[in-house]
Design an enzyme around this catalytic site. Sequence first.
Site, short mmCIF file in Angstrom:
data_model
loop_
_atom_site.label_atom_id
_atom_site.label_comp_id
_atom_site.label_asym_id
_atom_site.label_seq_id
_atom_site.Cartn_x
_atom_site.Cartn_y
_atom_site.Cartn_z
N ASN A 115 0.84 -1.20 0.00
CA ASN A 115 0.00 0.00 0.00
C ASN A 115 0.87 1.25 0.00
OD1 ASN A 115 0.58 -0.68 2.72
ND2 ASN A 115 -1.22 0.40 3.48
N GLU A 141 0.34 5.31 0.60
CA GLU A 141 -0.59 6.37 1.03
C GLU A 141 -0.09 7.74 0.58
OE1 GLU A 141 -1.23 5.68 5.23
OE2 GLU A 141 -2.48 3.92 4.78
N CYS A 154 -4.12 0.53 -2.58
CA CYS A 154 -4.03 -0.75 -1.88
C CYS A 154 -2.95 -1.65 -2.48
CB CYS A 154 -5.35 -1.48 -1.94
SG CYS A 154 -6.65 -0.77 -0.94
N GLU A 205 -3.01 -4.91 -3.00
CA GLU A 205 -3.48 -5.91 -3.96
C GLU A 205 -3.70 -5.28 -5.34
OE1 GLU A 205 -4.63 -5.10 -0.99
OE2 GLU A 205 -5.76 -6.71 -0.05
N CYS A 264 -10.01 -5.57 0.60
CA CYS A 264 -11.15 -4.66 0.66
C CYS A 264 -12.06 -4.90 -0.55
CB CYS A 264 -10.68 -3.20 0.72
SG CYS A 264 -10.16 -2.53 -0.87
N CYS A 272 -10.60 -3.92 -3.98
CA CYS A 272 -9.59 -4.87 -4.47
C CYS A 272 -10.23 -6.16 -4.96
CB CYS A 272 -8.56 -5.16 -3.38
SG CYS A 272 -7.45 -3.77 -3.09
N1 THU Z 1 -5.34 -1.50 2.34
C1 THU Z 1 -4.77 -2.34 1.44
O1 THU Z 1 -3.63 -2.13 1.01
N2 THU Z 1 -5.48 -3.42 1.02
C2 THU Z 1 -6.74 -3.74 1.45
O2 THU Z 1 -7.34 -4.68 0.95
C3 THU Z 1 -7.34 -2.96 2.55
C4 THU Z 1 -6.68 -1.68 2.87
C5 THU Z 1 -4.58 -0.32 2.78
C6 THU Z 1 -5.14 0.98 2.31
C7 THU Z 1 -4.65 1.93 3.37
O3 THU Z 1 -3.33 2.35 3.02
C8 THU Z 1 -4.57 1.08 4.62
O4 THU Z 1 -4.60 -0.27 4.18
C9 THU Z 1 -5.70 1.31 5.60
O5 THU Z 1 -6.92 1.27 4.99
#
Ligand code: THU
Length: 138
Positions: free
Chosen positions: A47, A49, A58, A60, A91, A94
């Site tokens: 991930n 940000e 994300c 994935e 999520c 994804c």
């Molecule tokens: N996140 C992912 O990388 N994958 C997911 O399937 C769920 C959330 C990340 C996004 C964000 O940077 C952090 O987790 C919190 O939501």
Amino acid sequence: MKRDSRQDASLREAALRALENAYAPYSNFRVGAALRTRSGELITGCNVENSVNGLAMCAETLAVASAVSQGLTEFDEIAIATEDSEPTPPCGACRQVLNEFAPNIKISSYTREGKEATWTLQELLPYAFALNPSRGRV
Ligand code: THU
């Protein structure tokens, strides 16, 4: 390619290594992901940000985008790694991204402490949205 425990271990290790590269200073929720392509390559993502709320990407989805950008569009399995105490499922967004290329993909999620959960995408995203690819074309 048939799955075996060595393949599972290498996919898990790749996801755990990708987790180390996660850039998540805002949520502190670090995620790594590793895709195994039909031809056996391992493609990772983490991930990423941003100061601007809502621009987080994300792990994935970035793994899928990286694979597709290399011309790899067939996936058998994805491993997810987090530092949470329980295995984290992908999520909703994804799930939809995975469905585009691999509606039958197997999803494994790992914690650093060695807990594991597995699902199929069909279990996590029944009745996925799909456009008819011919829609809008002349
Ligand atoms: N996140 C992912 O990388 N994958 C997911 O399937 C769920 C959330 C990340 C996004 C964000 O940077 C952090 O987790 C919190 O939501």
